[in-house]
Design an enzyme around this catalytic site. Structure first.
Site, PDB file in Angstrom:
ATOM      1  N   GLU A 113      14.329  32.766   8.219  1.00  0.00           N
ATOM      2  CA  GLU A 113      14.207  34.213   8.208  1.00  0.00           C
ATOM      3  C   GLU A 113      12.864  34.663   7.643  1.00  0.00           C
ATOM      4  OE1 GLU A 113      17.874  34.254   6.002  1.00  0.00           O
ATOM      5  OE2 GLU A 113      16.852  35.074   4.268  1.00  0.00           O
ATOM      6  N   CYS A 126       7.078  38.510   4.338  1.00  0.00           N
ATOM      7  CA  CYS A 126       7.599  37.413   3.526  1.00  0.00           C
ATOM      8  C   CYS A 126       8.050  36.339   4.506  1.00  0.00           C
ATOM      9  CB  CYS A 126       8.756  37.965   2.703  1.00  0.00           C
ATOM     10  SG  CYS A 126       9.649  36.700   1.792  1.00  0.00           S
ATOM     11  N   CYS A 133      16.060  24.380   1.775  1.00  0.00           N
ATOM     12  CA  CYS A 133      15.201  24.071   0.632  1.00  0.00           C
ATOM     13  C   CYS A 133      15.874  22.969  -0.167  1.00  0.00           C
ATOM     14  CB  CYS A 133      15.026  25.316  -0.244  1.00  0.00           C
ATOM     15  SG  CYS A 133      13.885  25.077  -1.636  1.00  0.00           S
ATOM     16  N   CYS A 137      17.971  25.446  -6.703  1.00  0.00           N
ATOM     17  CA  CYS A 137      18.131  26.444  -7.775  1.00  0.00           C
ATOM     18  C   CYS A 137      19.491  27.125  -7.567  1.00  0.00           C
ATOM     19  CB  CYS A 137      16.999  27.469  -7.724  1.00  0.00           C
ATOM     20  SG  CYS A 137      15.364  26.693  -7.857  1.00  0.00           S
ATOM     21  N   CYS A 140      20.009  30.766  -5.986  1.00  0.00           N
ATOM     22  CA  CYS A 140      19.308  31.085  -4.738  1.00  0.00           C
ATOM     23  C   CYS A 140      20.149  30.641  -3.548  1.00  0.00           C
ATOM     24  CB  CYS A 140      17.959  30.378  -4.731  1.00  0.00           C
ATOM     25  SG  CYS A 140      17.106  30.464  -3.144  1.00  0.00           S
ATOM     26  N   GLY A 188      12.529  28.067   1.488  1.00  0.00           N
ATOM     27  CA  GLY A 188      11.780  26.832   1.316  1.00  0.00           C
ATOM     28  C   GLY A 188      10.824  26.833   0.145  1.00  0.00           C
ATOM     29  N   GLU A 189      10.359  25.633  -0.190  1.00  0.00           N
ATOM     30  CA  GLU A 189       9.397  25.439  -1.267  1.00  0.00           C
ATOM     31  C   GLU A 189       8.046  25.111  -0.599  1.00  0.00           C
ATOM     32  OE1 GLU A 189       8.779  25.805  -4.472  1.00  0.00           O
ATOM     33  OE2 GLU A 189       6.879  24.785  -4.084  1.00  0.00           O
ATOM     34  N   SER A 222       4.404  31.091  -3.579  1.00  0.00           N
ATOM     35  CA  SER A 222       5.376  31.072  -4.675  1.00  0.00           C
ATOM     36  C   SER A 222       5.992  29.685  -4.778  1.00  0.00           C
ATOM     37  CB  SER A 222       6.463  32.119  -4.399  1.00  0.00           C
ATOM     38  OG  SER A 222       7.399  32.164  -5.451  1.00  0.00           O
ATOM     39  N   SER A 245       7.743  30.502 -10.185  1.00  0.00           N
ATOM     40  CA  SER A 245       9.121  30.919 -10.445  1.00  0.00           C
ATOM     41  C   SER A 245       9.580  30.266 -11.742  1.00  0.00           C
ATOM     42  CB  SER A 245      10.018  30.493  -9.274  1.00  0.00           C
ATOM     43  OG  SER A 245       9.602  31.164  -8.111  1.00  0.00           O
ATOM     44  N   LEU A 246       9.392  30.969 -12.852  1.00  0.00           N
ATOM     45  CA  LEU A 246       9.672  30.372 -14.161  1.00  0.00           C
ATOM     46  C   LEU A 246      11.159  30.552 -14.523  1.00  0.00           C
ATOM     47  CD1 LEU A 246       8.043  28.855 -16.348  1.00  0.00           C
ATOM     48  CD2 LEU A 246       7.933  31.013 -17.604  1.00  0.00           C
ATOM     49  N   HIS A 247      11.598  31.789 -14.564  1.00  0.00           N
ATOM     50  CA  HIS A 247      13.014  32.154 -14.761  1.00  0.00           C
ATOM     51  C   HIS A 247      13.601  31.796 -16.124  1.00  0.00           C
ATOM     52  CE1 HIS A 247      12.906  33.359 -10.652  1.00  0.00           C
ATOM     53  NE2 HIS A 247      12.925  32.151 -10.150  1.00  0.00           N
ATOM     54  N   ASN A 321      19.595  39.164  -7.302  1.00  0.00           N
ATOM     55  CA  ASN A 321      20.406  39.576  -6.156  1.00  0.00           C
ATOM     56  C   ASN A 321      21.522  38.544  -6.042  1.00  0.00           C
ATOM     57  OD1 ASN A 321      21.351  40.678  -3.823  1.00  0.00           O
ATOM     58  ND2 ASN A 321      19.470  40.425  -2.664  1.00  0.00           N
ATOM     59  N   CYS A 364      16.519  35.802  -0.767  1.00  0.00           N
ATOM     60  CA  CYS A 364      16.182  34.502  -0.217  1.00  0.00           C
ATOM     61  C   CYS A 364      17.376  33.779   0.416  1.00  0.00           C
ATOM     62  CB  CYS A 364      15.638  33.697  -1.382  1.00  0.00           C
ATOM     63  SG  CYS A 364      14.952  32.148  -0.935  1.00  0.00           S
TER      64      CYS A 364
HETATM   65  N1  SAH Z   1      10.632  28.085  -3.432  1.00  0.00           N
HETATM   66  C1  SAH Z   1       9.707  29.106  -3.809  1.00  0.00           C
HETATM   67  C2  SAH Z   1       9.654  30.316  -2.878  1.00  0.00           C
HETATM   68  C3  SAH Z   1      10.921  30.880  -2.333  1.00  0.00           C
HETATM   69  S1  SAH Z   1      11.921  31.972  -3.280  1.00  0.00           S
HETATM   70  C4  SAH Z   1       9.987  29.544  -5.234  1.00  0.00           C
HETATM   71  O1  SAH Z   1      11.020  29.199  -5.762  1.00  0.00           O
HETATM   72  O2  SAH Z   1       9.145  30.209  -5.809  1.00  0.00           O
HETATM   73  C5  SAH Z   1      10.989  33.367  -3.746  1.00  0.00           C
HETATM   74  C6  SAH Z   1      11.428  33.942  -5.078  1.00  0.00           C
HETATM   75  O3  SAH Z   1      12.754  34.519  -5.001  1.00  0.00           O
HETATM   76  C7  SAH Z   1      11.486  32.889  -6.189  1.00  0.00           C
HETATM   77  O4  SAH Z   1      10.914  33.410  -7.360  1.00  0.00           O
HETATM   78  C8  SAH Z   1      12.977  32.685  -6.342  1.00  0.00           C
HETATM   79  O5  SAH Z   1      13.299  32.133  -7.602  1.00  0.00           O
HETATM   80  C9  SAH Z   1      13.511  34.086  -6.132  1.00  0.00           C
HETATM   81  N2  SAH Z   1      14.946  34.163  -5.841  1.00  0.00           N
HETATM   82  C10 SAH Z   1      15.694  33.287  -5.148  1.00  0.00           C
HETATM   83  N3  SAH Z   1      16.976  33.696  -5.102  1.00  0.00           N
HETATM   84  C11 SAH Z   1      17.045  34.848  -5.771  1.00  0.00           C
HETATM   85  C12 SAH Z   1      18.101  35.752  -6.082  1.00  0.00           C
HETATM   86  N4  SAH Z   1      19.351  35.523  -5.683  1.00  0.00           N
HETATM   87  N5  SAH Z   1      17.799  36.865  -6.798  1.00  0.00           N
HETATM   88  C13 SAH Z   1      16.533  37.094  -7.209  1.00  0.00           C
HETATM   89  N6  SAH Z   1      15.491  36.285  -6.943  1.00  0.00           N
HETATM   90  C14 SAH Z   1      15.738  35.160  -6.247  1.00  0.00           C
END
Ligand code: SAH
Length: 385
Positions: A113, A126, A133, A137, A140, A188-189, A222, A245-247, A321, A364
């Protein structure tokens, strides 16, 4: 705002999924490569430029619309340079048409997508770099199903060219018609598909007719934090924006939220980010999904502030989300505001990302996951008793 199904296109169930790379396409090659291919077919080299001008300059993807090519030539070049890579499955719009999401089926049945987002001053797409992927995570949607395969360079580029064409047709009211920004934040990554993603970026930033002519600074890659690949990216002659993407600011929690942290720890991944910032002069964007009672505590804001203070960094907080069936929720607004306040008090520039496309499963991987579920349900329904 309601979600609006625009085009319910093909509904045929995909054939058994055997992931395989697609045929070569002109966007896989630089201009010299296209010229070599065209002369190898017995055509004059200038045809490569002519077809490239249609594709990248005018955003024409259908060979039959390239009417300045003699018919026989057109068919031969179409076979070799313009195979169909993306078949639209569904297109959805929301935010009064300012957000459009496209779900594609690839030649082997894999689903990916892309999202087009219009703003008063810019148009962003985007895009996906992989089908599925492998980073797993847990919050996601894409991470849940695992990796199907890497996308080819042209499958990545074609998403942007297609949606640039949608924008150019004036479909995004109140926005400029020209695509200006591309973010690798779809499925994807990107750094796990390194060579193809770098080639795709080169196509996006080369001037027409070799490429789309976007500014390097307007491309964002990203990543979950593949440390060797971040160092490698820093050594390319590209100054794209890096989003990390630290989180979570601590290894205990990041090991769970971003499992690749078990390999490369917070300190190591931040060092790689600062290396990137130092070598490119570009501010790194730190992505942080706000998850209620998981990573949104004041002490984590303070710890994050200490890690980032004085660095070339910007924090982008993303309201979570929640994916279907998820045990997690977005942080309440007052908690989010306190998190922002603490980061700013630490001197760290911080914003909260807008939540475009929520009502069209904009997060995502959610649209592909929904389609997959529909298909599986249909298939179960068809099974003989
Ligand atoms: N794999 C890469 C790029 C794809 S995701 C990465 O992880 O950076 C793009 C961004 O959306 C990342 O920061 C990811 O952590 C975030 N993301 C994924 N699922 C999400 C969700 N359910 N709610 C909010 N952000 C999300």
């Amino acid at each position: 705002m309601t979600s609006l199904p625009l085009i319910p296109v093909t509904s045929d169930a995909p054939a058994a999924r055997r992931a395989s790379m697609p045929p070569q396409h002109l966007a896989d090659l630089d201009l010299a490569g296209r010229q070599a291919l065209v002369t190898g077919l017995g055509e004059p080299a200038f045809r490569a430029k002519q077809v490239s001008t249609h594709y990248f300059g005018r955003l024409v993807r259908d060979p039959q619309a390239m009417t300045d090519l003699p018919a026989a030539t057109r068919d031969r070049l179409a076979d070799q340079l313009l195979p169909r890579l993306l078949t639209p499955v569904r297109e959805l719009a929301c935010d009064d048409g300012a957000t459009r999401k496209a779900l594609w089926r690839l030649h082997d049945g894999a689903l990916v997508e892309s999202v087009l987002m219009g703003y008063p001053d810019r148009v962003t797409v985007c895009i996906s770099s992989q089908a599925g992927c492998g980073m797993a995570c847990p919050f996601c949607a894409t991470g849940q199903a695992g990796l199907t395969r890497n996308l080819s360079t042209a499958e990545i580029v074609d998403q942007a060219v297609y949606l640039a064409g949608v924008a150019a047709s004036g479909a995004v009211a109140g926005s400029p018609p020209r695509l200006s920004h591309v973010v690798f934040m779809g499925m994807g990554e990107p750094l796990a598909n390194y060579n193809r993603v770098i080639a795709a970026i080169r196509r996006l930033v080369s001037s027409a007719p070799e490429g789309l002519g976007l500014s390097q600074r307007h491309i964002t890659v990203s990543t979950v934090g593949l440390v060797p690949a971040i160092h490698r990216l820093a050594s390319e002659d590209l100054s794209v924006t890096l989003a990390l993407s630290l989180h979570a600011p601590d290894d205990d929690l990041r090991d769970e939220l971003v499992p690749v942290n078990q390999r490369w720890k917070v300190a190591e991944v931040l060092d790689a980010a600062w290396d990137y910032a130092a070598r490119t002069g570009r501010r790194v964007s730190i992505e942080y999904a706000m998850i209620k009672d998981v990573n949104d505590q004041p002490w984590r804001a303070d710890l994050l502030g200490r890690l980032l203070a004085g660095k070339l960094a910007h924090v982008n907080l993303i309201p979570l989300n929640p994916t279907p069936g998820s045990r997690w929720d977005a942080s309440p607004k007052p908690v989010e505001r306190e998190f922002v306040r603490r980061l700013r008090d630490a001197g760290v520039s911080t914003t909260v990302r807008d939540t475009r496309g929520r009502e069209i499963d904009g997060a995502c991987g959610q649209l592909a996951a929904a389609e997959d579920n529909d298909t599986n349900t249909d298939r179960a329904g068809e099974a003989p008793a």
